[in-house]
Design an enzyme around this catalytic site. Structure first.
Site, short mmCIF file in Angstrom:
data_model
loop_
_atom_site.label_atom_id
_atom_site.label_comp_id
_atom_site.label_asym_id
_atom_site.label_seq_id
_atom_site.Cartn_x
_atom_site.Cartn_y
_atom_site.Cartn_z
N ASP A 1 -122.24 -5.05 7.40
CA ASP A 1 -123.26 -4.23 8.04
C ASP A 1 -122.79 -3.60 9.34
OD1 ASP A 1 -124.95 -4.79 6.06
OD2 ASP A 1 -126.37 -5.98 7.24
N TYR B 1 -120.61 -0.69 8.69
CA TYR B 1 -121.42 0.41 8.18
C TYR B 1 -122.17 1.09 9.33
CZ TYR B 1 -124.88 2.89 5.34
OH TYR B 1 -125.65 3.86 4.77
N LEU C 1 -135.50 3.71 7.82
CA LEU C 1 -135.90 3.57 9.23
C LEU C 1 -134.70 3.88 10.11
CD1 LEU C 1 -137.77 0.12 9.15
CD2 LEU C 1 -138.82 2.32 9.71
N GLU D 1 -142.50 -7.17 13.07
CA GLU D 1 -142.36 -8.01 11.89
C GLU D 1 -140.88 -8.17 11.53
OE1 GLU D 1 -143.60 -5.61 8.18
OE2 GLU D 1 -144.62 -4.64 9.86
N LYS E 1 -137.40 -7.86 9.69
CA LYS E 1 -136.77 -6.92 8.77
C LYS E 1 -136.06 -7.77 7.73
CE LYS E 1 -133.87 -2.79 8.66
NZ LYS E 1 -133.11 -3.15 7.49
N LYS F 1 -143.62 -1.17 14.59
CA LYS F 1 -144.40 -0.05 14.05
C LYS F 1 -145.60 0.23 14.95
CE LYS F 1 -143.23 -1.50 9.37
NZ LYS F 1 -143.67 -2.21 8.17
N CYS G 1 -110.65 -38.55 -2.46
CA CYS G 1 -109.54 -39.49 -2.48
C CYS G 1 -110.06 -40.75 -3.18
CB CYS G 1 -109.12 -39.81 -1.04
SG CYS G 1 -107.97 -41.18 -0.96
#
Ligand code: IVH
Length: 713
Positions: A50, A53, A99, A129, A131, A304, A438
Site C-alpha cells: 500500500d 502504491y 475516497l 468510522e 476504513k 464524513k 526436536c
C-alpha cells in the site's frame, strides 16, 4: 520492475511528493499503478504494498500538477480503480466512487477547510468510522430480499458475485422490513477467518493467501471451490432511501442496522459523531490505538460530513465525494529484503524457520525478524534469502513473511535447505507434524534454561553450576526449572559421588530460592525480548504473577519501554511458559514482588542498588542531564539509560540537577554544571556503569558511582 529504486524512496504524503523529471518516468509510473490496481481490484494477490502504491499515486499527482500537459487520458488520479481495466458486466445504479486520502492531521484540516469553503459555512459535524481493508460491494435488496451483489469494478459497472457474497456474515439474505434499497460496504476476512482460510487452502494443496484482503477477494470470486472460506461484511453507505427524509449519514446507518445489516458502527470501533476537527483527530487517534485488537484489517479512518444538507451541497467529483475523506494509517504490510533464514529451537523443542529482515517500519514499529511459520509453509511460500518479501504485522500476530516478489528475485538466490538434525542439540527431528520438533522435546533446551534460571542474577541458587546442571539433565532428573524443587538428598547423592553435606546444602539453597521476589522469577524464566531490567519493571508494575498473566497486550504496553512488538512477544512467551509457571507455583515459589523498590530482594541486599543506582538516599530518582555523546548510545538511548538506572532524565542543567553526564561534543551544559558545582560523570564512565548494571555487577556499579558522586552523609 521499472524504476523501483526511485519509487521506493518517495514519501507517501502527496504534499511532499516529488514530481517525475521525465515524461517517460511519469507514464511508466501510471502503467505500474494501473497494473497494481488491476491486480488489487481483481483480487489476484498482493501486487504492490500500500505504501508504495500511495507513494506512486502521490508522485503522479505531483507531476500532473507541475506538468499538466503530460497528463494521460483517464489518469489514475481521476478514475476509480486507477483505470485497471477490470470491468464487470453489471452496471451500477449510481457510480461507486473512491475516497481521497490524507495522511496526517494537517491534511485532514486542509480537507475540512476546503469543505467549509465549498459549503460557504462550517460543516455541521462529522462521523469517524474505520476504513475496512477489504473489497467494496453493492448489495441490492428488493422487497427485503438480497437479490444481487456486485463488486465495484471500475466504479461504473462491476461483476456479479452474489453466490459467494451471500455467505458473508453481516449481509442478511432477508431484511427485517420488505424495503427496496442498495447497501454498500466492504466484504473482508477477519484475522481468525484468514488463518482458517489458509488452513483450508493449503489443505487442498493450494498456496496460502498473502493477505486477508486478497483472501477475501479470491474467496468472493471463487467458483467451484471444494471448500468455503468465511467472509464478513460491514455496511458504510446506503442508496435508495427517500431523499425527502433528509437522513444524516449516522441516521441512515442506524436505519440500515435496524434492518439487520451489520454496519461499520458495529465493528467494535464505533462511529463517533464529532462537532469539530479537533474532536475528529482525537477520535482517529483512539481508533488507531485500538485497531490492532479489532480482529480485522483497518487501514485508516473514514471521516464524513454527517448531515444530509452538507453532503448534498458538497457533492462529488468524478472520482470521489467531497463530503468524505480517508485518513490512511501506515500500512500493515510492507516490503523489505529477506537477509537470511535462521532456524530457531523453542523451549519445548519446536523448530521454526525465522526470517532475518532488513529493518522495516510497519505501523510505527521497526520489524527486524518475522516468523516463517514452518518448513512446509516456507517451501510453499517460495521465499529465499535475498528476496524482496512482503512482511505483515497485524493484530496480536507476530510479524510474518507472507510471500516474495518473484519477479525481483536475484539470480544468485539459493534455495533454503531445512536442517537434518536439531540445530541446538544435534538430536533427531520429528517431522511427523507440520511443526517440526526436536525428539528430545523440553530436554533439548533444558541445560540452557536451567542455567539461566539458577544464575546469580536470576534465582541465585548457590552450588548449582553448569556441571551439576549437566549431570541432572543427563540423569533425566530435571527438564525444567520447576523440577529442581523436587530434588532431595537421596536423589542427589549418587550424582558425581556427592556427599551428604553438599547434597544437603544444594537442596537447601534450591528451597531457599522459593522466597525470591517475582522480578527474579520473571528474569529466570527468560522471556524473549526481556532482560533483567525489563523483567524487574514487569514485576514491579504488576506485582503478582497472576496479574502479569492476566495482562492484555494493551496492559503490557503501559509498562515503560514495552512497545507493541515487545508486548506481543511477552504475551506469547507467557502463554508458552504457563505450564512451568503453574508448576513453580504449585511447588511454593513466591510469585509476588515487594512494593517498596528498596526492598526488592530478600537474599541480596545489594539488589536494590543494582536496580536503581541513580536513586538518592531517600529513594527518589536523581535528576540527570546527559550532554554530548555517550559511546554506543543514541541521545534517546542515553536518556532511556538514565531511567533504567533509576534516575530521571532532564534536558537542562539547573541547581536541582544531581548529575551531569558529559560526552564528546558537550557544550554550554557542561560549563554550567561546572559553574554550579554539580557532579560530573564522563560519558565513558556512564557507559561502563550501564554495562556493570546490566551485568548485575554491584561492586563495579558502586565503584563507578563513587568516583563521580559525593558519598551520602
Ligand atoms: S465510504 C463514495 N466508508 O475505501 C465512497 N469507504 O478508499 C464512499 N472503505 O471505496 C466510501 N471502509 O471500498 C467508506 N467506512 C468506510 C470504508 C470505506 C472501507 C473503502 C471503500 C472505498 C475505499 C476508498
Amino acid at each position: 520492475m521499472l524504476f523501483m529504486g526511485a519509487i521506493m524512496s518517495t514519501t507517501v504524503d502527496p504534499a511532499h511528493a516529488a514530481a517525475f523529471d521525465s515524461r517517460a518516468d511519469y507514464t511508466a509510473a501510471v502503467e505500474r499503478v494501473r497494473a497494481a490496481a488491476s491486480d488489487y481490484y481483481s483480487g489476484s494477490n498482493l501486487a504492490m504494498d500500500d505504501a508504495v502504491y500511495d507513494a506512486l499515486m502521490a508522485r503522479i499527482a505531483a507531476t500532473e500538477a507541475a506538468r499538466p500537459e503530460w497528463t494521460v487520458e483517464e489518469s489514475p488520479t481521476e478514475t476509480v480503480g486507477a483505470g485497471g481495466g477490470v470491468v464487470g458486466d453489471v452496471p451500477h445504479t449510481t457510480p461507486m466512487l473512491s475516497l481521497d486520502n490524507v495522511f496526517d492531521a494537517d491534511g485532514l484540516r486542509k480537507w475540512a477547510a476546503r469543505l467549509d469553503r465549498i459549503l460557504t459555512r462550517p460543516a455541521a459535524g462529522y462521523t469517524v468510522e474505520p476504513k475496512i481493508d477489504g473489497l467494496a460491494i453493492s448489495a441490492r435488496y428488493v422487497a427485503g430480499d438480497l437479490t444481487q451483489v456486485i463488486t465495484r469494478g471500475d466504479g461504473r459497472a462491476g461483476e456479479d458475485v452474489t453466490g459467494q457474497a451471500r455467505r458473508a456474515v453481516g449481509l442478511p439474505h432477508r431484511l427485517t422490513s420488505p424495503v427496496t434499497l442498495e447497501v454498500r460496504g466492504e466484504v473482508f476476512m477477519t484475522e481468525a477467518d484468514f488463518a482458517l482460510a489458509n488452513e483450508l487452502r493449503t489443505g487442498h494443496g493450494e498456496p496460502p493467501f498473502a493477505h486477508p484482503r486478497s483472501a477475501a477477494a479470491g474467496t468472493l470470486r471463487a467458483v467451484d471451490r471444494a471448500y468455503a472460506a468465511p467472509l464478513s461484511f460491514f455496511a458504510y453507505a446506503v442508496h435508495g432511501l427517500d431523499p425527502a427524509e433528509h437522513l444524516s449519514h449516522s441516521g441512515a446507518m442506524a436505519y440500515v442496522a435496524s434492518l439487520g445489516v451489520t454496519t461499520t458502527a458495529e465493528s467494535g470501533a464505533g462511529m463517533p459523531l464529532c462537532a469539530t476537527i479537533d474532536e475528529v483527530v482525537a477520535a482517529i487517534d483512539t481508533l488507531n490505538e485500538g485497531r490492532l485488537t479489532l480482529g480485522f484489517g483497518v487501514d485508516g479512518a473514514v471521516v464524513k460530513a454527517d448531515t444530509d444538507a452538507d453532503r448534498v451541497d458538497a457533492g462529488s467529483s468524478s472520482r470521489a465525494p467531497r463530503w468524505g475523506i480517508a485518513f490512511k494509517f501506515p500500512a500493515d504490510t510492507r516490503t523489505t529484503t529477506l537477509l537470511s533464514i535462521e532456524v530457531q529451537v523453542g523451549r519445548t523443542g519446536v523448530i521454526t524457520p525465522v526470517a532475518v529482515l532488513e529493518p522495516v517500519q510497519i505501523s510505527g514499529v521497526t520489524v527486524t525478524s518475522a516468523t516463517l511459520h514452518n518448513f512446509d509453509d516456507l517451501e510453499r511460500r517460495n521465499v529465499r534469502a535475498g528476496d524482496t518479501v512482503f512482511v505483515r504485522r497485524a493484530g496480536d500476530v507476530i510479524p510474518e513473511v507472507t510471500g516474495a516478489k518473484l519477479d525481483e528475485r536475484p539470480e544468485t538466490s539459493e534455495l533454503f535447505t531445512p536442517p537434518t538434525e536439531c540445530p541446538r542439540c544435534g538430536g533427531e527431528i520429528d517431522r511427523s507434524q507440520k511443526r517440526w520438533r526436536c525428539t528430545r522435546g523440553r530436554a533439548c533446551g533444558a541445560h540452557e534454561s536451567l542455567a539461566y534460571y539458577t544464575a546469580r542474577t536470576s534465582m541465585d541458587i548457590e552450588g548449582l553450576g553448569d556441571k551439576i546442571i549437566d549431570l541432572l539433565v543427563r540423569a533425566g532428573l530435571v527438564t525444567d526449572p520447576a523440577d529442581l524443587y523436587d530434588l532431595d538428598v537421596t536423589t542427589l547423592k549418587p550424582l558425581d559421588r556427592m556427599g551428604d553435606v553438599s547434597a544437603g546444602k544444594l537442596v537447601a539453597s534450591i528451597q531457599a530460592s522459593k522466597a525470591q521476589p517475582l522480578s527474579r522469577v520473571v528474569t529466570g524464566l527468560g522471556l524473549r525480548m526481556t532482560g533483567r531490567s525489563m523483567s524487574r519493571r514487569l514485576a514491579r508494575h504488576f506485582t503478582t504473577m497472576d496479574a502479569l498473566l492476566a495482562a492484555t497486550i494493551e496492559d503490557l504496553q503501559t509498562v515503560e519501554g514495552v512497545g507493541p512488538e515487545r508486548a506481543v512477544t511477552i504475551a506469547a512467551e507467557l502463554v508458552e511458559l504457563r505450564p512451568i509457571i503453574d508448576k513453580l507455583t504449585a511447588r511454593g515459589v513466591n510469585m509476588t514482588e515487594p512494593t517498596d523498590p528498596t526492598a526488592a530482594s530478600t537474599t541480596s541486599p545489594s539488589d536494590a542498588e543494582t536496580a536503581a543506582p541513580l536513586r538518592k538516599p531517600d529513594g527518589k530518582p536523581m535528576t540527570v542531564v546527559v550532554t554530548g555523546a555517550v559511546p554506543g548510545l543514541t541521545r534517546d538511548e542515553g536518556n532511556e539509560a538514565v531511567e533504567r538506572l533509576g534516575g530521571k532524565s532532564a534536558g537542562s542543567v539547573s541547581k536541582r540537577t544531581d548529575l551531569v553526564v558529559v560526552g564528546e561534543g558537550a557544550g554550554s551544559k557542561a560549563t554550567k554544571a561546572e559553574d554550579l558545582g554539580i557532579p560530573i560523570m564522563p560519558a565513558e564512565r556512564f557507559a561502563a556503569l550501564l554495562t556493570a548494571h546490566n551485568d548485575g555487577d554491584t561492586v563495579q556499579v558502586a565503584a563507578l558511582l563513587e568516583e563521580s558522586l559525593p558519598t551520602p552523609a
